[in-house]
Scaffold this motif. Sequence first.
Motif, PDB file in Angstrom:
ATOM      1  N   ARG A 289     -66.130 -49.791  30.900  1.00 34.07           N
ATOM      2  CA  ARG A 289     -64.855 -49.872  31.625  1.00 34.07           C
ATOM      3  C   ARG A 289     -65.023 -50.558  32.982  1.00 34.07           C
ATOM      4  O   ARG A 289     -64.075 -51.103  33.548  1.00 34.07           O
TER       5      ARG A 289
ATOM      6  N   ALA B 287     -61.621 -39.128  25.384  1.00 37.78           N
ATOM      7  CA  ALA B 287     -62.767 -40.036  25.307  1.00 37.78           C
ATOM      8  C   ALA B 287     -62.877 -40.553  23.875  1.00 37.78           C
ATOM      9  O   ALA B 287     -62.247 -40.021  22.959  1.00 37.78           O
TER      10      ALA B 287
ATOM     11  N   GLU C 106     -66.776 -43.868  25.930  1.00 39.33           N
ATOM     12  CA  GLU C 106     -65.922 -44.280  27.057  1.00 39.33           C
ATOM     13  C   GLU C 106     -64.655 -43.436  27.103  1.00 39.33           C
ATOM     14  O   GLU C 106     -64.202 -42.915  26.068  1.00 39.33           O
ATOM     15  N   PHE C 107     -64.102 -43.290  28.300  1.00 41.42           N
ATOM     16  CA  PHE C 107     -62.815 -42.626  28.442  1.00 41.42           C
ATOM     17  C   PHE C 107     -61.734 -43.434  27.736  1.00 41.42           C
ATOM     18  O   PHE C 107     -61.816 -44.659  27.631  1.00 41.42           O
ATOM     19  N   SER C 108     -60.720 -42.745  27.258  1.00 42.58           N
ATOM     20  CA  SER C 108     -59.583 -43.424  26.641  1.00 42.58           C
ATOM     21  C   SER C 108     -58.306 -42.666  26.996  1.00 42.58           C
ATOM     22  O   SER C 108     -58.345 -41.644  27.685  1.00 42.58           O
ATOM     23  N   ASN C 109     -57.193 -43.174  26.535  1.00 39.00           N
ATOM     24  CA  ASN C 109     -55.898 -42.595  26.887  1.00 39.00           C
ATOM     25  C   ASN C 109     -55.343 -41.759  25.739  1.00 39.00           C
ATOM     26  O   ASN C 109     -55.098 -42.301  24.652  1.00 39.00           O
TER      27      ASN C 109
ATOM     28  N   SER D 261     -55.394 -36.521  35.765  1.00 41.21           N
ATOM     29  CA  SER D 261     -56.204 -37.661  36.184  1.00 41.21           C
ATOM     30  C   SER D 261     -55.629 -38.377  37.399  1.00 41.21           C
ATOM     31  O   SER D 261     -56.375 -38.947  38.204  1.00 41.21           O
TER      32      SER D 261
ATOM     33  N   PHE E  27     -69.539 -44.334  29.583  1.00 37.72           N
ATOM     34  CA  PHE E  27     -68.622 -44.477  30.714  1.00 37.72           C
ATOM     35  C   PHE E  27     -68.997 -45.651  31.610  1.00 37.72           C
ATOM     36  O   PHE E  27     -68.891 -45.568  32.838  1.00 37.72           O
TER      37      PHE E  27
ATOM     38  N   SER F 249     -58.652 -47.326  36.130  1.00 34.34           N
ATOM     39  CA  SER F 249     -59.475 -48.144  35.232  1.00 34.34           C
ATOM     40  C   SER F 249     -59.355 -47.679  33.787  1.00 34.34           C
ATOM     41  O   SER F 249     -59.393 -48.486  32.855  1.00 34.34           O
ATOM     42  N   VAL F 250     -59.183 -46.365  33.585  1.00 36.22           N
ATOM     43  CA  VAL F 250     -59.000 -45.830  32.227  1.00 36.22           C
ATOM     44  C   VAL F 250     -57.673 -46.321  31.651  1.00 36.22           C
ATOM     45  O   VAL F 250     -57.589 -46.751  30.494  1.00 36.22           O
ATOM     46  N   GLN F 251     -56.632 -46.256  32.456  1.00 34.86           N
ATOM     47  CA  GLN F 251     -55.309 -46.673  31.998  1.00 34.86           C
ATOM     48  C   GLN F 251     -55.280 -48.151  31.621  1.00 34.86           C
ATOM     49  O   GLN F 251     -54.608 -48.551  30.666  1.00 34.86           O
TER      50      GLN F 251
ATOM     51  N   ASP G  71     -58.479 -49.511  24.899  1.00 36.56           N
ATOM     52  CA  ASP G  71     -59.178 -48.519  24.089  1.00 36.56           C
ATOM     53  C   ASP G  71     -58.746 -48.572  22.623  1.00 36.56           C
ATOM     54  O   ASP G  71     -57.880 -49.353  22.238  1.00 36.56           O
TER      55      ASP G  71
END
Length: 244
Positions: free
Chosen positions: A137, A236, A163-166, A180, A134, A204-206, A210
Amino acid sequence: MSVVPYKDKDTSKREQVAEMFDSISPKYDLLNHVLSGGIDILWRKRAIRELRKASAQSPKRILDIATGTGDFALEALALKPEKVVGMDISEGMLSVGREKMKKRGVDQIIEMRSGDSEGLPLPDNDFDAVIVAFGVRNFENLLKGLTDMHRVTRPGGVCVVLEFSNPRQFPFKQLYSFYSSTILPLIGRVVSKDSSAYTYLPESVQAFPDGPDFLRIYEAAGFKNTKWIPLTFGVASIYIGHKA
């Protein structure tokens, strides 16, 4: 335009990320586990299992980039390394992490050091494995940061990014988007008192490239035999890369 925590400030993303993590460091571990329902712990364990499978031999020297308070570094002890270096730009997070290592009695194995992930103060080919959870990003320049991670990995070494993802599939995509963007910032604001930090997280994830998009940048940084492993309906992802 780069996504930053504090839109009313003209400081760099790097400076804002450091300020944000300094601000939330006392509550960071609690919030991580609460906001993910504890599943972030399982994700880290899975990432270390994938590192074990991807490594030709058990890594003796491991670098944990954007280490925060050191949870991923602690998880890496399952591989029985000789040394783990946890590196972060936030002194607030490192301070919490150092106390954690002392309490666990592992401060001789895990060293918490200040350093910029996009300009690592480390020699070339220094680590058998480089890990980050994490953190990528938050890089100001993703390709630059990944390229430096490649530089400090020894030939034959492995890099693992969690890492986080969509999420991409209905209905989890819609449920995760609501959680979220609405629930997560509310809980984060109440517990951490920093409203920007947990608004920045979903933004930041959006914006993060990814899946296959990340693999293309990973490979541009020099990594070979890359692999993408989605976790928990795509909330993730684990990315694995090798240095030839």
